[in-house]
Design a protein around this motif. Structure first.
Motif, short mmCIF file in Angstrom:
data_model
loop_
_atom_site.label_atom_id
_atom_site.label_comp_id
_atom_site.label_asym_id
_atom_site.label_seq_id
_atom_site.Cartn_x
_atom_site.Cartn_y
_atom_site.Cartn_z
N TRP A 1 0.76 -1.23 0.13
CA TRP A 1 0.06 0.10 0.01
C TRP A 1 0.77 1.37 0.16
O TRP A 1 0.21 2.41 0.22
CB TRP A 1 -1.12 -0.21 1.34
N THR A 2 1.99 1.03 -0.15
CA THR A 2 2.87 2.31 -0.37
C THR A 2 2.79 2.61 -1.84
O THR A 2 3.12 3.93 -2.12
CB THR A 2 4.45 2.17 -0.13
N ARG A 3 2.12 1.90 -2.66
CA ARG A 3 1.83 2.41 -3.90
C ARG A 3 0.15 2.22 -4.12
O ARG A 3 -0.40 1.67 -3.56
CB ARG A 3 2.36 1.33 -5.04
N PRO A 4 -0.27 3.11 -5.10
CA PRO A 4 -1.62 2.99 -5.17
C PRO A 4 -2.02 1.63 -6.05
O PRO A 4 -1.44 1.33 -6.95
CB PRO A 4 -2.16 4.44 -6.00
N HIS A 5 -3.26 1.27 -5.71
CA HIS A 5 -3.82 0.23 -6.38
C HIS A 5 -5.38 0.68 -7.00
O HIS A 5 -5.96 1.31 -6.35
CB HIS A 5 -4.00 -0.84 -5.40
N THR A 6 -5.83 -0.01 -8.21
CA THR A 6 -7.05 0.20 -8.59
C THR A 6 -7.81 -1.10 -8.50
O THR A 6 -7.22 -2.34 -8.95
CB THR A 6 -6.91 0.75 -9.99
N PHE A 7 -9.04 -1.05 -8.18
CA PHE A 7 -9.84 -2.28 -7.77
C PHE A 7 -11.01 -2.15 -9.04
O PHE A 7 -11.55 -1.08 -9.31
CB PHE A 7 -10.50 -1.94 -6.42
N ASP A 8 -11.03 -2.85 -9.90
CA ASP A 8 -11.94 -3.07 -11.22
C ASP A 8 -13.09 -3.74 -10.64
O ASP A 8 -13.15 -5.23 -10.39
CB ASP A 8 -11.28 -3.82 -12.23
N LEU A 9 -14.20 -2.96 -10.58
CA LEU A 9 -15.52 -3.63 -10.02
C LEU A 9 -15.90 -4.70 -10.95
O LEU A 9 -16.71 -5.58 -10.56
CB LEU A 9 -16.38 -2.62 -9.56
N ALA A 10 -15.83 -4.83 -12.25
CA ALA A 10 -16.34 -5.64 -13.34
C ALA A 10 -15.87 -6.95 -12.98
O ALA A 10 -16.52 -7.98 -13.07
CB ALA A 10 -16.11 -5.18 -14.72
N ALA B 1 -13.72 -7.74 -10.14
CA ALA B 1 -13.32 -7.83 -8.80
C ALA B 1 -11.71 -8.32 -8.84
O ALA B 1 -11.30 -8.88 -8.09
CB ALA B 1 -14.06 -8.94 -8.28
N THR B 2 -11.03 -7.49 -9.48
CA THR B 2 -9.53 -7.41 -9.42
C THR B 2 -8.83 -6.22 -8.83
O THR B 2 -9.40 -5.11 -9.06
CB THR B 2 -8.71 -8.17 -10.71
N LEU B 3 -7.59 -6.52 -8.19
CA LEU B 3 -6.81 -5.44 -7.64
C LEU B 3 -5.57 -5.37 -8.49
O LEU B 3 -4.85 -6.22 -8.50
CB LEU B 3 -6.66 -5.57 -6.31
N THR B 4 -5.24 -4.13 -8.97
CA THR B 4 -3.98 -4.13 -9.68
C THR B 4 -3.33 -2.69 -9.21
O THR B 4 -3.99 -1.71 -9.05
CB THR B 4 -4.10 -3.83 -11.28
N ARG B 5 -2.09 -2.77 -9.14
CA ARG B 5 -1.14 -1.74 -8.84
C ARG B 5 -1.53 -0.73 -9.79
O ARG B 5 -1.38 -1.01 -11.03
CB ARG B 5 0.33 -2.09 -8.71
N SER B 6 -1.77 0.64 -9.51
CA SER B 6 -1.98 1.77 -10.53
C SER B 6 -1.01 2.01 -11.36
O SER B 6 -1.08 2.27 -12.61
CB SER B 6 -2.44 2.88 -9.94
N ASP B 7 0.40 1.75 -11.05
CA ASP B 7 1.44 2.12 -11.85
C ASP B 7 1.71 1.25 -12.97
O ASP B 7 2.05 1.36 -14.28
CB ASP B 7 2.86 2.43 -11.07
N LEU B 8 1.41 -0.18 -12.74
CA LEU B 8 1.20 -1.08 -13.65
C LEU B 8 0.11 -1.05 -14.78
O LEU B 8 0.26 -1.31 -15.77
CB LEU B 8 1.18 -2.66 -13.15
N ILE B 9 -1.14 -0.60 -14.13
CA ILE B 9 -1.89 -0.31 -15.39
C ILE B 9 -1.72 0.74 -16.38
O ILE B 9 -2.01 0.57 -17.50
CB ILE B 9 -3.45 0.33 -14.38
N ALA B 10 -1.05 1.72 -16.00
CA ALA B 10 -0.65 2.79 -16.90
C ALA B 10 0.58 2.06 -17.94
O ALA B 10 0.47 2.29 -19.12
CB ALA B 10 0.02 3.88 -16.31
N VAL B 11 1.34 1.09 -17.45
CA VAL B 11 2.13 0.38 -18.43
C VAL B 11 1.28 -0.55 -19.44
O VAL B 11 1.91 -0.68 -20.53
CB VAL B 11 3.07 -0.29 -17.46
N ASP B 12 0.22 -1.08 -19.02
CA ASP B 12 -0.43 -1.85 -19.81
C ASP B 12 -0.99 -0.94 -20.87
O ASP B 12 -1.42 -1.63 -21.83
CB ASP B 12 -1.70 -2.63 -19.20
N GLY B 13 -1.36 0.19 -20.66
CA GLY B 13 -1.89 1.07 -21.84
C GLY B 13 -3.53 1.06 -21.48
O GLY B 13 -4.05 1.53 -22.41
#
Length: 118
Positions: A92-101, A103-115
């Motif tokens: 939790w030192t890094r932000p995460h994004t929870f996708d409600l569709a 129900a997965t949690l992903t580090r937000s900085d990794l989402i930006a890399v995925d495009g």
């Protein structure tokens, strides 16, 4: 709410958090948050609330179009705390994004890399 039996945690070995709770709990949380926050698609959670100098649960909700959904302070804080409690082992030192569709949690900085955007 009655407790559901826990299954074996099963998380793909990709950019998702390393360990995760049973998927029933994740899906229940996604359903509860979708009911609580109308129009929510993703919830970005961090401990860096810009209004506080110390770590504080913070949530930013986006709809399907990527537009920010306005939340009251209490609702934002409750949503962030619920997500933090379901994934206590996440970094939790890094932000995460929870996708409600899904129900997965992903580090937000990794989402930006995925495009896929934030």
């Amino acid at each position: 709410m009655p407790a559901m039996p826990s299954g074996t945690p099963a998380c793909p070995d990709n950019d998702r958090t390393q360990a995760c709770p049973d998927t029933d709990r994740q899906h229940r949380l996604a359903a509860q948050l979708a009911d609580m926050i109308s129009g929510a698609a993703t919830i970005r959670v961090s401990l860096n609330d810009p209004k506080h100098a110390w770590p504080h649960p913070h949530a930013i909700v986006k709809d399907e179009a990527g537009q920010t959904v306005a939340l009251g302070r209490t609702t934002a804080r409750v949503a962030a705390r619920w997500i933090l409690r379901v994934w206590p082992e996440a970094d939790w030192t890094r932000p995460h994004t929870f996708d409600l569709a899904d129900a997965t949690l992903t580090r937000s900085d990794l989402i930006a890399v995925d495009g896929r955007g934030r």
